[in-house]
Design a protein around this motif. Structure first.
Motif, PDB file in Angstrom:
ATOM      1  N   ILE B 152      90.690   2.604 118.146  1.00 39.05           N
ATOM      2  CA  ILE B 152      89.998   4.072 116.794  1.00 39.05           C
ATOM      3  C   ILE B 152      88.983   4.837 117.593  1.00 39.05           C
ATOM      4  O   ILE B 152      89.543   5.892 117.326  1.00 39.05           O
ATOM      5  N   ARG B 153      88.371   4.150 118.179  1.00 43.91           N
ATOM      6  CA  ARG B 153      87.486   5.262 118.559  1.00 43.91           C
ATOM      7  C   ARG B 153      88.241   5.435 120.051  1.00 43.91           C
ATOM      8  O   ARG B 153      88.016   7.459 120.182  1.00 43.91           O
ATOM      9  N   ARG B 156      90.547   8.192 119.543  1.00 45.11           N
ATOM     10  CA  ARG B 156      89.859   9.290 118.316  1.00 45.11           C
ATOM     11  C   ARG B 156      91.389   9.772 117.101  1.00 45.11           C
ATOM     12  O   ARG B 156      91.326  10.666 116.419  1.00 45.11           O
ATOM     13  N   ALA B 157      91.050   8.174 116.379  1.00 41.75           N
ATOM     14  CA  ALA B 157      92.520   7.991 116.028  1.00 41.75           C
ATOM     15  C   ALA B 157      91.935   8.614 114.482  1.00 41.75           C
ATOM     16  O   ALA B 157      91.039   8.512 114.435  1.00 41.75           O
ATOM     17  N   LYS B 158      92.352   8.797 113.693  1.00 40.76           N
ATOM     18  CA  LYS B 158      92.471   9.191 112.169  1.00 40.76           C
ATOM     19  C   LYS B 158      93.238   8.262 111.430  1.00 40.76           C
ATOM     20  O   LYS B 158      92.641   8.292 109.986  1.00 40.76           O
ATOM     21  N   ALA B 184      86.297  -1.748 107.440  1.00 41.76           N
ATOM     22  CA  ALA B 184      85.958  -1.158 109.190  1.00 41.76           C
ATOM     23  C   ALA B 184      86.099   0.524 109.650  1.00 41.76           C
ATOM     24  O   ALA B 184      85.323   1.224 109.713  1.00 41.76           O
ATOM     25  N   ARG B 186      87.357   2.484 107.945  1.00 43.71           N
ATOM     26  CA  ARG B 186      87.339   3.429 107.378  1.00 43.71           C
ATOM     27  C   ARG B 186      85.682   4.142 107.394  1.00 43.71           C
ATOM     28  O   ARG B 186      85.922   5.142 107.816  1.00 43.71           O
ATOM     29  N   LEU B 187      84.542   3.123 107.667  1.00 43.76           N
ATOM     30  CA  LEU B 187      83.474   3.425 108.643  1.00 43.76           C
ATOM     31  C   LEU B 187      83.087   4.072 109.802  1.00 43.76           C
ATOM     32  O   LEU B 187      82.272   5.305 109.659  1.00 43.76           O
ATOM     33  N   LEU B 188      84.485   4.159 110.315  1.00 42.60           N
ATOM     34  CA  LEU B 188      84.820   4.373 111.787  1.00 42.60           C
ATOM     35  C   LEU B 188      85.006   6.448 111.288  1.00 42.60           C
ATOM     36  O   LEU B 188      85.789   7.201 112.296  1.00 42.60           O
ATOM     37  N   GLY B 189      85.636   6.664 110.031  1.00 43.57           N
ATOM     38  CA  GLY B 189      86.111   8.306 109.763  1.00 43.57           C
ATOM     39  C   GLY B 189      87.820   7.636 109.821  1.00 43.57           C
ATOM     40  O   GLY B 189      88.053   8.281 109.976  1.00 43.57           O
TER      41      GLY B 189
ATOM     42  N   ALA C  86      80.503  -1.494 112.398  1.00 46.38           N
ATOM     43  CA  ALA C  86      81.524  -1.359 111.130  1.00 46.38           C
ATOM     44  C   ALA C  86      81.557  -2.511 111.037  1.00 46.38           C
ATOM     45  O   ALA C  86      81.694  -2.973 109.772  1.00 46.38           O
ATOM     46  N   VAL C  90      81.385  -4.764 107.728  1.00 47.88           N
ATOM     47  CA  VAL C  90      82.156  -5.385 106.398  1.00 47.88           C
ATOM     48  C   VAL C  90      81.899  -6.548 105.816  1.00 47.88           C
ATOM     49  O   VAL C  90      81.882  -7.169 104.992  1.00 47.88           O
ATOM     50  N   THR C 101      83.262   9.208 105.300  1.00 50.81           N
ATOM     51  CA  THR C 101      82.479   9.226 107.163  1.00 50.81           C
ATOM     52  C   THR C 101      83.842  10.371 108.261  1.00 50.81           C
ATOM     53  O   THR C 101      85.145  10.365 107.560  1.00 50.81           O
ATOM     54  N   ALA C 102      83.113  10.037 108.558  1.00 50.14           N
ATOM     55  CA  ALA C 102      84.361  10.635 109.955  1.00 50.14           C
ATOM     56  C   ALA C 102      83.583  10.066 111.714  1.00 50.14           C
ATOM     57  O   ALA C 102      82.649   9.559 111.821  1.00 50.14           O
ATOM     58  N   LEU C 103      84.485  10.193 112.717  1.00 50.75           N
ATOM     59  CA  LEU C 103      85.098   9.329 114.171  1.00 50.75           C
ATOM     60  C   LEU C 103      83.115   9.995 114.425  1.00 50.75           C
ATOM     61  O   LEU C 103      82.156   9.709 114.848  1.00 50.75           O
TER      62      LEU C 103
END
Lengths: 133, 246, 120
Positions: B152-153, B156-158, B184, B186-189, C86, C90, C101-103
């Motif tokens: 995800i990081r 840069r996945a949404k 988890a 979701r916590l990254l966005g 993260a 959890v 939250t956002a990246l």
């Protein structure tokens, strides 16, 4: 053990110190970035419990080695009021200090081994271990 | 193995053997047995074959000592006192070296299989798909979560679509991992859409106390991708219609 | 250690730069709320990229900040939570429910813009 790292916990400033020491020790021992974070988080929660419930105590960090495994062990020791019911304290959602009450069961999920001993009026000792795999 | 190879191997085993006996040090033998193992394991040589060869050599050497010193019993006794522990240690060194190398190879293969079995695929910009197939144990579940979070990081996945059509069963521990993976992410966005949830697995998730209404679930992978595209603001239309509309 | 709070148009951007003590966090909460009121901000981005641990106290404080800012009519978005952090959160059972939250910063600002558009 001679190489143990001892961090006195007297205020919330010491929480940051304890988890930084733990992070460094876990990284030296060879844990992955994720495990290092899990260990640092567990230390943070244990040290926080000392500050919230017992005011002061200590966190002792060490490396354990058995025949075919290596790990990091964290001992949290205080001479605070002790825990009346460990069963209750280990249940999600239980708290006596108005917190989220996720402290101890959460810590148990972060590590591989979790031992707690508490005597009312005498204090609490929590010993947790995370194994390298 | 060909005859020449066997002869060559037997000669170097013998040389190492004699060296270990003469010097009493085993380092050279250890590295030789590691090297030998690395060469013969990929060819499918079994533990019993290796152990058999070493033991055979031990016995042949012992017989030759018998033959040479049978006239002098006291001397033979002294020689055997020295020979036997050393010979056993040699056999042990070679066998242990072989088994350790084999375990290392197996671990490596397991690791490779695990990596292969949890591919994080980018199908569009900012959209990842994680198709999970087979049996998930807690260890694999954890690895899967870590891989996805890193994915995800870096991408840069949404939106992430986790497809579990290929998962036959899930116990409470693994179901819990799945829920944690969703949280988890979701916590990254990133938003997670779970597809291919069988009624049995849905039941397991409800049983561990998770509100399925809070999880974004879609029947099948295709539907999941369509919803993901909508979330990302894509509008997919057939090329003909797009041209007609323009 | 003080957390720098930058004003960018109708938004505030707060970047946490190192592990914070509890006092630092509480001080940050006060400072941020003061700024939201002072500048009548519409949204706040809290960047936690530099945090290597988010324990129960940090998580609870961030959640409280979000709720308090909401009472002033502004949105908050937490950005930059690291993958390992993260994962640990959890496991601890800390999911920041009800908190956006956002990246990263860019995504966080885009989220606030979108919220502003959909509410006007």
């Amino acid at each position: 053990m001679p190489d143990d790292i001892r961090v006195l916990i007297r205020s919330n400033l010491d929480i940051v110190k304890a988890r930084q020491e733990g992070r460094a020790l876990a990284a030296r021992t060879g844990f992955s970035a994720t495990d290092v974070t899990l260990i640092a988080t567990a230390i943070s929660e244990l040290a926080r419990n000392i500050v919230s419930y017992a005011r002061q105590g200590e966190i002792v960090l060490g490396v354990v080695e058995s025949a075919n495994a290596k790990g990091v062990t964290i001992i949290s020791r205080d001479s605070g009021p002790g825990i009346r019911s460990i069963d209750d304290a280990m249940r999600d959602g239980y708290s006596t200090s108005g917190g989220l009450g996720l402290g101890l069961p959460g810590v148990r999920r972060l590590v591989d081994e979790f031992i707690i001993e508490s005597v009312l009026g005498r204090g609490t000792v929590v010993r947790v271990t995370k194994w390298l795999r | 193995m060909t005859k020449d190879e066997i002869f060559a191997e037997a000669t170097s085993v013998y040389d190492n053997y004699v060296e270990a006996l003469a010097t009493g040090t085993f380092e050279a033998l250890q590295s030789y047995s590691r090297n030998l193992s690395e060469r013969i394991i990929p060819r499918g040589v079994e533990t019993h074959e290796v152990v058999g060869i070493v033991l055979l050599l031990r016995d042949v050497l012992a017989r030759s000592l018998f033959a040479k010193y049978q006239g002098d019993f006291t001397k033979l006794n002294r020689i055997l006192d020295a020979y036997e522990p050393a010979a056993n240690r040699i056999a042990n060194t070679v066998a242990v070296g072989f088994v350790q190398e084999r375990e290392r190879v197996i671990r490596q293969q397991q690791e490779a299989i695990r990596e292969l079995s949890t591919p994080v695929l980018q199908v569009r910009e900012r959209l990842l798909i994680l198709p999970i197939i087979g049996v998930i144990d807690p260890q694999r579940a954890r690895q899967l979560t870590e891989q996805l979070l890193r994915g995800i990081r870096t991408n840069r996945a949404k939106v992430v679509v986790i497809d579990i059509t290929g998962v036959a069963a899930m116990d409470a521990t693994v179901a819990n991992h799945l829920v944690q993976t969703v949280e988890a992410s979701r916590l990254l966005g990133a938003t997670v859409i779970v597809t291919g949830l069988s009624p049995e697995i849905a039941q397991t998730i409800v049983n561990i106390g998770v509100d399925l209404g809070k999880m974004n679930t879609v029947g099948d992978l295709q539907g999941g991708i369509e919803q993901a595209e909508r979330l990302l603001g894509y509008k997919v239309v057939p090329a003909g219609e797009a041209a007609a509309a323009a | 250690m003080e957390v720098p709070i930058l004003k960018q148009g109708r938004y505030l951007i707060a970047t946490i730069q190192a592990a914070l003590s509890d006092e630092d966090l509480l001080q940050f909460r006060r400072a941020l709320l003061d700024r939201v009121i002072q500048f009548r901000s519409r949204g706040v981005v809290v960047d936690v990229t530099a945090l290597d641990v988010m324990d129960s106290f940090a998580t609870r404080t961030l959640r409280d900040i979000t709720y308090m800012i909401r009472l002033r009519g502004a949105d908050t978005v937490i950005v930059g939570i690291q993958p390992e952090v993260a994962f640990a959160m959890v496991q601890l059972g800390l999911t920041l429910e009800g908190v956006a939250t956002a990246l990263d910063l860019e995504e966080g600002l885009a989220h606030l813009e979108q919220r502003a558009r959909s509410s006007s």
